[in-house]
Design a protein around this motif. Sequence first.
Motif, PDB file in Angstrom:
ATOM      1  N   GLU A 298      -5.279   3.480   0.493  1.00 56.73           N
ATOM      2  CA  GLU A 298      -4.218   3.005   1.152  1.00 56.73           C
ATOM      3  C   GLU A 298      -2.984   3.281   0.314  1.00 56.73           C
ATOM      4  OE1 GLU A 298      -3.588   1.512   4.395  1.00 56.73           O
ATOM      5  OE2 GLU A 298      -5.676   2.621   4.505  1.00 56.73           O
ATOM      6  N   TYR A 299      -3.048   3.378  -0.944  1.00 60.61           N
ATOM      7  CA  TYR A 299      -1.891   3.443  -1.775  1.00 60.61           C
ATOM      8  C   TYR A 299      -2.255   4.420  -3.106  1.00 60.61           C
ATOM      9  CZ  TYR A 299      -4.068  -0.426  -4.480  1.00 60.61           C
ATOM     10  OH  TYR A 299      -4.807  -1.225  -5.365  1.00 60.61           O
ATOM     11  N   PHE A 300      -1.196   4.916  -3.715  1.00 58.53           N
ATOM     12  CA  PHE A 300      -1.507   5.624  -5.188  1.00 58.53           C
ATOM     13  C   PHE A 300      -0.930   4.486  -6.167  1.00 58.53           C
ATOM     14  CE2 PHE A 300      -0.347   8.948  -2.239  1.00 58.53           C
ATOM     15  CZ  PHE A 300      -1.555   9.784  -2.222  1.00 58.53           C
ATOM     16  N   THR A 301      -1.596   4.690  -7.164  1.00 58.46           N
ATOM     17  CA  THR A 301      -1.384   3.837  -8.546  1.00 58.46           C
ATOM     18  C   THR A 301      -0.662   5.002  -9.281  1.00 58.46           C
ATOM     19  OG1 THR A 301      -3.040   2.282  -8.403  1.00 58.46           O
ATOM     20  CG2 THR A 301      -2.009   2.783 -10.422  1.00 58.46           C
ATOM     21  N   VAL A 302       0.572   4.840  -9.550  1.00 56.54           N
ATOM     22  CA  VAL A 302       1.390   5.884 -10.347  1.00 56.54           C
ATOM     23  C   VAL A 302       1.318   5.408 -11.929  1.00 56.54           C
ATOM     24  CG1 VAL A 302       3.301   7.188 -10.903  1.00 56.54           C
ATOM     25  CG2 VAL A 302       2.550   6.663  -8.654  1.00 56.54           C
ATOM     26  N   SER A 303       0.777   5.936 -12.989  1.00 51.74           N
ATOM     27  CA  SER A 303       0.835   5.553 -14.245  1.00 51.74           C
ATOM     28  C   SER A 303       1.883   6.498 -15.010  1.00 51.74           C
ATOM     29  CB  SER A 303      -0.555   5.955 -14.931  1.00 51.74           C
ATOM     30  OG  SER A 303      -1.490   5.269 -14.441  1.00 51.74           O
ATOM     31  N   ILE A 304       2.907   5.743 -15.551  1.00 54.37           N
ATOM     32  CA  ILE A 304       3.994   6.186 -16.099  1.00 54.37           C
ATOM     33  C   ILE A 304       3.889   6.057 -17.506  1.00 54.37           C
ATOM     34  CG2 ILE A 304       6.557   6.321 -16.190  1.00 54.37           C
ATOM     35  CD1 ILE A 304       6.460   4.878 -13.258  1.00 54.37           C
TER      36      ILE A 304
ATOM     37  N   ASN B 122       2.364   0.818 -14.898  1.00 48.06           N
ATOM     38  CA  ASN B 122       1.815   1.242 -13.507  1.00 48.06           C
ATOM     39  C   ASN B 122       2.603   0.625 -12.269  1.00 48.06           C
ATOM     40  OD1 ASN B 122      -0.364   2.693 -14.589  1.00 48.06           O
ATOM     41  ND2 ASN B 122      -1.746   0.706 -14.813  1.00 48.06           N
ATOM     42  N   VAL B 123       2.809   1.539 -11.241  1.00 48.74           N
ATOM     43  CA  VAL B 123       3.347   1.052  -9.959  1.00 48.74           C
ATOM     44  C   VAL B 123       2.638   1.397  -8.773  1.00 48.74           C
ATOM     45  CG1 VAL B 123       5.771   0.900 -10.803  1.00 48.74           C
ATOM     46  CG2 VAL B 123       5.048   2.896  -9.690  1.00 48.74           C
ATOM     47  N   ASN B 124       2.436   0.776  -7.710  1.00 45.95           N
ATOM     48  CA  ASN B 124       1.724   1.119  -6.757  1.00 45.95           C
ATOM     49  C   ASN B 124       2.644   1.698  -5.579  1.00 45.95           C
ATOM     50  OD1 ASN B 124      -0.850   0.307  -7.952  1.00 45.95           O
ATOM     51  ND2 ASN B 124      -0.878  -1.611  -6.960  1.00 45.95           N
ATOM     52  N   VAL B 125       2.303   2.770  -5.134  1.00 42.55           N
ATOM     53  CA  VAL B 125       3.042   3.271  -4.004  1.00 42.55           C
ATOM     54  C   VAL B 125       2.046   3.630  -2.474  1.00 42.55           C
ATOM     55  CG1 VAL B 125       4.445   5.514  -3.456  1.00 42.55           C
ATOM     56  CG2 VAL B 125       4.686   4.659  -5.894  1.00 42.55           C
ATOM     57  N   PRO B 126       2.535   3.420  -1.223  1.00 45.30           N
ATOM     58  CA  PRO B 126       1.930   3.543  -0.391  1.00 45.30           C
ATOM     59  C   PRO B 126       1.510   5.007   0.005  1.00 45.30           C
ATOM     60  CG  PRO B 126       4.221   3.057   0.215  1.00 45.30           C
ATOM     61  CD  PRO B 126       4.261   2.865  -1.005  1.00 45.30           C
ATOM     62  N   LYS B 127       0.260   5.042   0.664  1.00 43.97           N
ATOM     63  CA  LYS B 127      -0.142   6.629   0.845  1.00 43.97           C
ATOM     64  C   LYS B 127       0.546   7.556   1.745  1.00 43.97           C
ATOM     65  CE  LYS B 127      -2.152   4.739   5.211  1.00 43.97           C
ATOM     66  NZ  LYS B 127      -3.575   4.521   5.972  1.00 43.97           N
ATOM     67  N   SER B 128       1.845   6.822   2.585  1.00 46.36           N
ATOM     68  CA  SER B 128       2.708   7.954   3.095  1.00 46.36           C
ATOM     69  C   SER B 128       3.388   8.601   2.200  1.00 46.36           C
ATOM     70  CB  SER B 128       3.646   7.045   3.977  1.00 46.36           C
ATOM     71  OG  SER B 128       4.134   5.823   3.017  1.00 46.36           O
TER      72      SER B 128
ATOM     73  N   PRO C  57       2.889 -12.538  -5.348  1.00 47.39           N
ATOM     74  CA  PRO C  57       3.070 -11.166  -5.444  1.00 47.39           C
ATOM     75  C   PRO C  57       2.332 -10.450  -4.364  1.00 47.39           C
ATOM     76  CG  PRO C  57       1.466 -11.841  -6.876  1.00 47.39           C
ATOM     77  CD  PRO C  57       1.809 -13.221  -6.238  1.00 47.39           C
ATOM     78  N   PHE C  58       2.582  -9.208  -4.355  1.00 46.58           N
ATOM     79  CA  PHE C  58       1.889  -8.062  -3.297  1.00 46.58           C
ATOM     80  C   PHE C  58       1.672  -6.880  -3.954  1.00 46.58           C
ATOM     81  CE2 PHE C  58       4.655 -11.167  -0.772  1.00 46.58           C
ATOM     82  CZ  PHE C  58       3.824 -11.184   0.256  1.00 46.58           C
ATOM     83  N   GLU C  59       0.618  -6.216  -3.266  1.00 43.97           N
ATOM     84  CA  GLU C  59       0.185  -5.015  -4.003  1.00 43.97           C
ATOM     85  C   GLU C  59       1.007  -3.933  -3.911  1.00 43.97           C
ATOM     86  OE1 GLU C  59      -4.416  -4.640  -3.783  1.00 43.97           O
ATOM     87  OE2 GLU C  59      -3.890  -5.374  -1.841  1.00 43.97           O
ATOM     88  N   TYR C  60       1.501  -3.614  -2.867  1.00 45.25           N
ATOM     89  CA  TYR C  60       2.430  -2.417  -2.623  1.00 45.25           C
ATOM     90  C   TYR C  60       3.382  -2.750  -1.533  1.00 45.25           C
ATOM     91  CZ  TYR C  60      -0.972  -0.802   0.922  1.00 45.25           C
ATOM     92  OH  TYR C  60      -1.580  -0.692   1.840  1.00 45.25           O
ATOM     93  N   GLY C  61       4.557  -1.792  -1.413  1.00 44.76           N
ATOM     94  CA  GLY C  61       5.298  -2.017  -0.116  1.00 44.76           C
ATOM     95  C   GLY C  61       6.012  -0.693   0.279  1.00 44.76           C
TER      96      GLY C  61
ATOM     97  N   CYS D 164      14.241  -3.942   6.873  1.00 46.23           N
ATOM     98  CA  CYS D 164      13.006  -4.354   7.018  1.00 46.23           C
ATOM     99  C   CYS D 164      11.812  -3.494   6.020  1.00 46.23           C
ATOM    100  CB  CYS D 164      12.474  -4.126   8.315  1.00 46.23           C
ATOM    101  SG  CYS D 164      10.778  -4.825   8.576  1.00 46.23           S
ATOM    102  N   PHE D 165      11.446  -4.761   5.041  1.00 46.79           N
ATOM    103  CA  PHE D 165      10.606  -4.316   4.048  1.00 46.79           C
ATOM    104  C   PHE D 165       8.971  -4.676   4.501  1.00 46.79           C
ATOM    105  CE2 PHE D 165      11.733  -2.458  -0.213  1.00 46.79           C
ATOM    106  CZ  PHE D 165      10.278  -2.317  -0.612  1.00 46.79           C
ATOM    107  N   MET D 166       8.090  -3.768   4.413  1.00 45.85           N
ATOM    108  CA  MET D 166       6.874  -4.013   4.579  1.00 45.85           C
ATOM    109  C   MET D 166       5.797  -4.136   3.144  1.00 45.85           C
ATOM    110  SD  MET D 166       6.321  -1.535   7.657  1.00 45.85           S
ATOM    111  CE  MET D 166       6.818  -0.295   6.934  1.00 45.85           C
ATOM    112  N   VAL D 167       5.270  -5.432   2.969  1.00 46.48           N
ATOM    113  CA  VAL D 167       4.322  -5.548   1.579  1.00 46.48           C
ATOM    114  C   VAL D 167       3.030  -5.996   2.134  1.00 46.48           C
ATOM    115  CG1 VAL D 167       6.384  -6.150   0.128  1.00 46.48           C
ATOM    116  CG2 VAL D 167       5.401  -8.104   1.489  1.00 46.48           C
TER     117      VAL D 167
END
Length: 666
Positions: free
Chosen positions: A76-82, A123-129, A473-477, A516-519
């Motif tokens: 459902e999402y990517f975890t980006v390690s910076i 780390n930040v989470n980014v949606p699969k889109s 908190p929310f996982e990603y958005g 409109c944000f979706m989290v």
Amino acid sequence: MNIFSKFTKLKKKSKPIVIALIMLLISGFVLSFSDFGVEAAKFSYMDDDDGSNGSSNKNKREFYIDLATAASTNGEYFTVSIEVENPGSDFTGTLRLGVDYSGYSVGYDVDISIPKGSTKTYNVNVPKSAAFAQGVVRVTVFDKYDKKVYAEKFRSIFSSQNGLLNVGLLADDPDSLTFLDNGGKKIEVNGEKNTVKLNTLDSSNVQSELNTLRILVINDYDTSTLSEETIASIRDWVKNGGILLLGTGENAERVFSGFDDFDSNFIGLDVIETLEYSFVENKDSETYQAAIFDENYDYSYMTPYSHVKYVDRGFIIVSDADLADFAENEDVGSEEVENIYIGALSMNTSSSTASYSSLTSYTVENIQGYMEKPAKTGAGILVFLIVIYVALVGPIIYLILKAMNKREKIWIAIPVLSVIFVVFIFLISLGVRVKGINLKTVTAVNVDSNTEKTFLFGYAPDPNEWSIETKEPFEYGDMVNTYSYNSDSGVDAAMKNKGDSTKLTFYPSQAFDTNCFMVYSQKKSSGDFILDLEEETYDSYSGNSGIEDGVVTNDTGVDFDYVMIITRSGSQLEEDVKDGEDVRLDLNKQLYASTYGSTMMLSDYAEKYYDKKNYDASGAVAAMTMVISDVDINSNNNEFIVVGARKHKSITNENEASWECYYKVY
């Protein structure tokens, strides 16, 4: 000579006029600070420039940044390690990963603090889109004063990632399935390259290993030997985005047995017989045993030997052969394996994995209109002032000047009075402006996957950035597409997780821009809508085949203000449905799903409540409309959707109007 002494020398008849004019101006100042506008939370501005338009050379810093990306276990999402190396002095500030989607851009922010000469990873989470983001991603660093001090662009890290495709094998003879590693060749879908890694499982560890897998293969295995808890875990894993691949052939009933005993609708296939077929592509015409199933329209064609069925955010792939049979036919087997992997990953990384969303920024604007009372305009006061003005510039001022024997001054009195009234009305208008952020939230709870998706939407009366902060908190958005391409800030919105809360910042392109944000997050509670539905029937009125009869039981543990039911045959709205209550289908067949959309829901249900000034009811229906627009009953052969709505406590620091909706799709 001061003003007071001049006032005392005015003639007695002139003093009342002057006093009246002074009182009129004072009243205008007082009313300008009164609240004639839409009630909203206090609007806050950022005092500092965000540095998006560049910064002076003296503020620039040097960093060495490296990015790595990994997909979540449910896809459902990517975890980006910076990884950030700081060769300069100690630094504290904010790092933003900017991702360009199709028509909008979102920033994913994280606070950073890096001592001199050290390296840290964030780390930040980014949606699969984001997998379809064809452009570059941008890393921007801001100092503690929100001034941009560093920026760097990277080629799309999502479409070029080289990851592992973890595949679990649950089989009596796992050695016969080693060819599923695709001969070591990478599987590439939409630019994403994956190396297949096989993991042999058994009944003791399959449950604990599920969350490390993208695909679970069950072949030639009696699933009735698995515990009910393990079967339930596999089902929930699939609903949350997992891919279940079942090899059948002569062993179809053994492979299905445990699932059928637990939930006959999960796989939903009845084995009729087993027939011998040839691999037509193979010159030697080897044969294999193919399972023949009773027709099930939930499944669609995927490859020459397999079919697929969506289950919420995941899906089930059923091969009509024992997968080990493909190992003996190198040409057919390698092609079938690659086709299955490519098909599975294409669906799993698609932004429409479980359903197509018809939710747009235009839809959001329409929906929010039914969630708020009409704005107070102060029209009554303005009409009253106009009447007074007409009376004053007409007979009253004439009679006053006549009594003062000053009729020749009327050419001065009328312009002066006009200016005074224009200023007065302007001051009044300041009090009828929309003030602050106008925010609403709708939380959609999927009772099958036990996940939450929250919509946070609204507008501000000024074209400046505005922020809100959630209480949890929310996982990603992600955002609903705005098509605005905001160039000033570089992004249309930004998201920052702050440990126990999430901060969302919007960058509107103009005043009153609706965003409109979706989290997303996991729902901790559990519950369900229990469906006891009759077979679908053909309705001559609508020309549709759909479910018309049955009972829906509210077993969610929640009392709902309203429950909406939609099938392909009609729709139904029920009020005040308590936990444990049954709702028998009694559909309005004039409103059926094949032509049903958010506009019809709003006009046929919400508008009736709104016209009666029952704004709580119109708001609840509008909230359910948002959920239904996002799920879209017309996609992926959905036959039935039930949504329950209730007012909910605010989830942000804005004390906004909030609704919570539970839904189930069949």
